[in-house]
Design a protein around this motif. Structure first.
Motif, PDB file in Angstrom:
ATOM      1  N   SER A   1     151.978 -31.344 -10.000  1.00  0.00           N
ATOM      2  CA  SER A   1     151.934 -32.683 -10.599  1.00  0.00           C
ATOM      3  C   SER A   1     151.035 -33.619  -9.791  1.00  0.00           C
TER       4      SER A   1
ATOM      5  N   VAL B   1     143.522 -37.212 -15.420  1.00  0.00           N
ATOM      6  CA  VAL B   1     144.936 -37.117 -15.027  1.00  0.00           C
ATOM      7  C   VAL B   1     145.546 -38.520 -14.928  1.00  0.00           C
TER       8      VAL B   1
ATOM      9  N   ASN C   1     145.077 -40.866 -16.847  1.00  0.00           N
ATOM     10  CA  ASN C   1     145.405 -41.399 -18.178  1.00  0.00           C
ATOM     11  C   ASN C   1     146.731 -40.841 -18.682  1.00  0.00           C
ATOM     12  N   VAL C   2     147.312 -39.933 -17.895  1.00  0.00           N
ATOM     13  CA  VAL C   2     148.598 -39.342 -18.283  1.00  0.00           C
ATOM     14  C   VAL C   2     149.713 -40.258 -17.762  1.00  0.00           C
ATOM     15  N   ASP C   3     150.865 -40.188 -18.404  1.00  0.00           N
ATOM     16  CA  ASP C   3     152.012 -40.979 -17.952  1.00  0.00           C
ATOM     17  C   ASP C   3     152.482 -40.445 -16.584  1.00  0.00           C
ATOM     18  N   LEU C   4     152.278 -41.227 -15.524  1.00  0.00           N
ATOM     19  CA  LEU C   4     152.608 -40.759 -14.169  1.00  0.00           C
ATOM     20  C   LEU C   4     153.865 -41.436 -13.615  1.00  0.00           C
ATOM     21  N   ASP C   5     154.701 -41.972 -14.524  1.00  0.00           N
ATOM     22  CA  ASP C   5     155.918 -42.667 -14.086  1.00  0.00           C
ATOM     23  C   ASP C   5     156.836 -41.774 -13.249  1.00  0.00           C
ATOM     24  N   SER C   6     156.813 -40.464 -13.535  1.00  0.00           N
ATOM     25  CA  SER C   6     157.791 -39.575 -12.896  1.00  0.00           C
ATOM     26  C   SER C   6     157.326 -39.029 -11.557  1.00  0.00           C
ATOM     27  N   THR C   7     156.129 -39.392 -11.119  1.00  0.00           N
ATOM     28  CA  THR C   7     155.624 -38.769  -9.895  1.00  0.00           C
ATOM     29  C   THR C   7     154.714 -39.708  -9.087  1.00  0.00           C
TER      30      THR C   7
END
Lengths: 456, 163
Positions: free
Chosen positions: A131, A150, A152-158
């Motif tokens: 990730s 990368v 532009n991806v939802d990175l809320d979890s990491t």
């Protein structure tokens, strides 16, 4: 496996490493110089794609490999010093192997080969890698930039894409070299580190004991697992160890170059894992204690500043500057610091948990084997037999062990995101090589060594 | 003054001591050495399977296979580039009888080049597809309107969201 590419890349890294040793005027015997040069070469190459990125140079195979060659040449530009390093290496080629070493060497080689195979064969597995650095490297190869889709991806979890570029850079290099999963840089680190440790152990102990200790060290399950599961902690532990080793050389009467070198190695450890910066400061009391009385206050302050400056600089560039001015999404490091520093309870809780849930808990043996027990028993034996009269070098190694032992719970208190089950668990990898080198200076083992020496 | 054992005999003694020490280390760390032996035994099978894709399937399992199949469906429909897919959490699939550990968006993107979000995402505006389980099979539906999306989000948020 594209073995030619791997060999050429390793050779390039070796040349860079020799250049670094020449730059710092470090003179070591071959057994130490060769693995150290390889380790330094990997570290140097990890900066190359990162620096290209800072300069907004597209990360193509051509630009990356040209920059690697240029770096190797630039580091060897001081021909006189470099030539001296090469000449010393070829002048002193000696190789001795005793029959009783063979079983250890064969077994250790088999275990190392298994790790190398798995490192090459298995795709990147840890979530912290896939990730973060791995996905960034994968798309950097496709899009020629580390600041890629990368983000532009939802990175809320990491928070993994915001970690320093050490692994991302190396993954880019090895992917361009023809290895779809990268990771083989970790094998270079692992093999070189094993060679270096064996040589260091043999300096003070009988080769039989060196083999026993290295095998016990290799059998630390968690440590071994991270020799083929690429993550930050194993490499961080290696460079942290190297920094302490160079400090012991400096304290042993070597020139100030060794202090500068130790400082840069700590800088590299910080580049790999930024929280190492805090641990670097923990070495200031040791520097002051060692030089107290022989140096003026000004010189003491200078030494202390020298030791932490590279770590601070690399932290500033790889975390503060890169995250603030390059990455499209903001990641506020200051938000991660404990907002209640006067409440010390979390420190003591973490310290207790480290013992009850990691080191000596039900998972203790499956994580760290019996190495901790071996260390404690031999430490107690020496303390009792020699009435706490440890050699100075042993005390330095013990101090370094203490830095990690106290430092990890302190990091957990300072940065609540540094959790027990992941960060502290893997952070403990730093403590084992330090313990191993303390054992190399353990007087009880030295006594047994002397007895074994009479046998051959 | 202590007597020194002749060199050859001493060497043999050291060899035996070494072998004894190795046996002891293996006995003490038996479970670890068993694992190493398993790795050793797995080698011939692994060496025969050199395709990187097959290695990924074997290592990542369902998390990879099902993620790829979701991405493939959208790719076949020509929608992969513009899709932002809402994925239910792992616990949802478990409740529906499917063994699928849902990768977080960054990992999903690594596996498939498809952008996804979790039900606890802060930004729901761009979501245009949703994954669900119908008749024990994975289904991908287009989101029709905001009301439908908020109903689905409310449903998915009832499940525990883990990494």
């Amino acid at each position: 496996m594209n073995i030619v590419a791997l060999l050429l890349l390793t050779l390039l890294q070796f040349i860079s490493g020799i250049g670094v040793l020449a730059l710092f005027n470090i003179s070591l015997r071959n057994g130490l110089k060769i693995p150290l040069a390889l380790l330094l070469g990997v570290a140097v190459s990890s900066f190359v794609p990162f620096v290209l990125q800072l300069l907004y140079v597209p990360l193509t195979a051509f630009s990356v490999f040209s920059a690697l060659v240029m770096t190797a040449l630039l580091l060897n530009i001081n021909m006189a010093r470099t030539a001296e390093q090469w000449a010393a290496m070829f002048r002193n080629i000696r190789f001795t192997l005793k029959l009783y070493e063979l079983p250890f060497i064969l077994l250790i080689t088999a275990i190392v080969l298994i790790s190398v195979w798995r490192c090459y064969y298995l795709p990147p597995t840890p979530r912290d890698l896939t990730s973060g650095p791995e996905v960034l490297a994968e798309y950097a190869v496709r899009e020629h930039t580390m600041i890629n889709s990368v983000f532009n991806v939802d990175l809320d979890s990491t928070n993994n894409p915001y970690k320093p570029a050490f692994i991302t850079s190396l993954q880019i290099i090895y992917k361009y070299a023809g290895f779809p999963f990268g990771q083989l840089w970790l094998c270079v680190i692992f093999v070189s580190f094993m060679l270096l440790l064996y040589q260091l152990l043999c300096e003070n102990l009988h080769r039989l004991l060196a083999g026993v200790l290295l095998l016990c060290f290799l059998a630390i399950p968690e440590m071994y697992a991270y020799t083929f599961m690429a993550l930050f902690d194993y490499s961080n532990a290696v460079f942290f160890f190297l920094s302490v080793y160079c400090l012991t050389l400096y304290f042993g009467g070597k020139s100030r170059h060794y202090l500068y070198f130790a400082a840069w190695l700590m800088g590299i450890a910080t580049y790999i894992r930024p929280e190492t910066l805090v641990l670097a400061f923990f070495f200031i009391p040791l520097l002051v204690y060692r030089q107290w009385g022989s140096q003026s206050i000004r010189q003491l302050a200078q030494d202390a500043a020298t030791f932490v400056t590279p770590a601070l600089l690399l932290y500033a560039v790889s975390v503060v500057c890169y995250n603030s001015y390059y990455l499209p999404a903001q990641y506020e490091v200051s938000n991660l610091i404990n907002p209640h520093p006067l409440q010390l309870r979390p420190f003591f809780d973490r310290f207790a948990d480290m013992h009850t849930r990691l080191l000596f808990g039900s998972r203790g043996v499956s994580l760290y084997g019996y190495f901790m027990v071996l260390f404690v028993v031999l430490l107690l034996v020496e303390a009792v037999m020699y009435k706490l009269r440890f050699s100075f070098t042993a005390r330095v190694w013990l101090y370094a062990v203490l830095v990690v032992y106290i430092g990890l719970p302190f990091l957990g208190y300072l940065l609540p995101l540094v959790d027990l089950q992941h960060s502290t668990k893997r952070g403990l990898l730093k403590i084992f090589p330090l313990m191993l080198l303390y054992l190399a200076h353990n007087q009880a083992l030295a006594k047994i060594s002397a007895r074994l020496g009479r046998w051959g | 003054m202590q007597a020194t054992v002749p060199n050859r005999r001493g060497g043999l003694l050291l060899l035996l001591t070494g072998l004894l020490a190795i046996s002891l280390i293996i006995a003490v760390n038996r479970s670890w050495f068993n694992r190493i032996a398993e790795y050793w035994r797995a080698f011939p099978l692994q060496a025969a399977q050199s395709d990187p894709e097959a290695r990924k399937i074997s290592r990542y399992g369902n998390a990879y296979i099902l993620s790829r199949s979701i991405a493939l469906s959208l790719e076949k429909a020509g929608k992969k580039e513009t899709a932002l897919v809402l994925l239910p959490p792992t616990s949802y699939f478990k409740a529906k009888g499917l063994d699928y550990h849902v990768p977080e968006p960054a990992v999903f993107y690594y596996y498939t080049s498809l952008k996804t979000v979790r039900p606890d995402t802060r930004d729901t505006a761009g979501i245009n597809y949703v994954v669900s389980v119908e008749n024990k099979d994975i289904a991908i539906r287009k989101i029709r309107d905001k009301q439908q999306l908020s109903n689905i989000l409310a449903e998915y948020r009832k499940y525990t969201i883990t990494l």
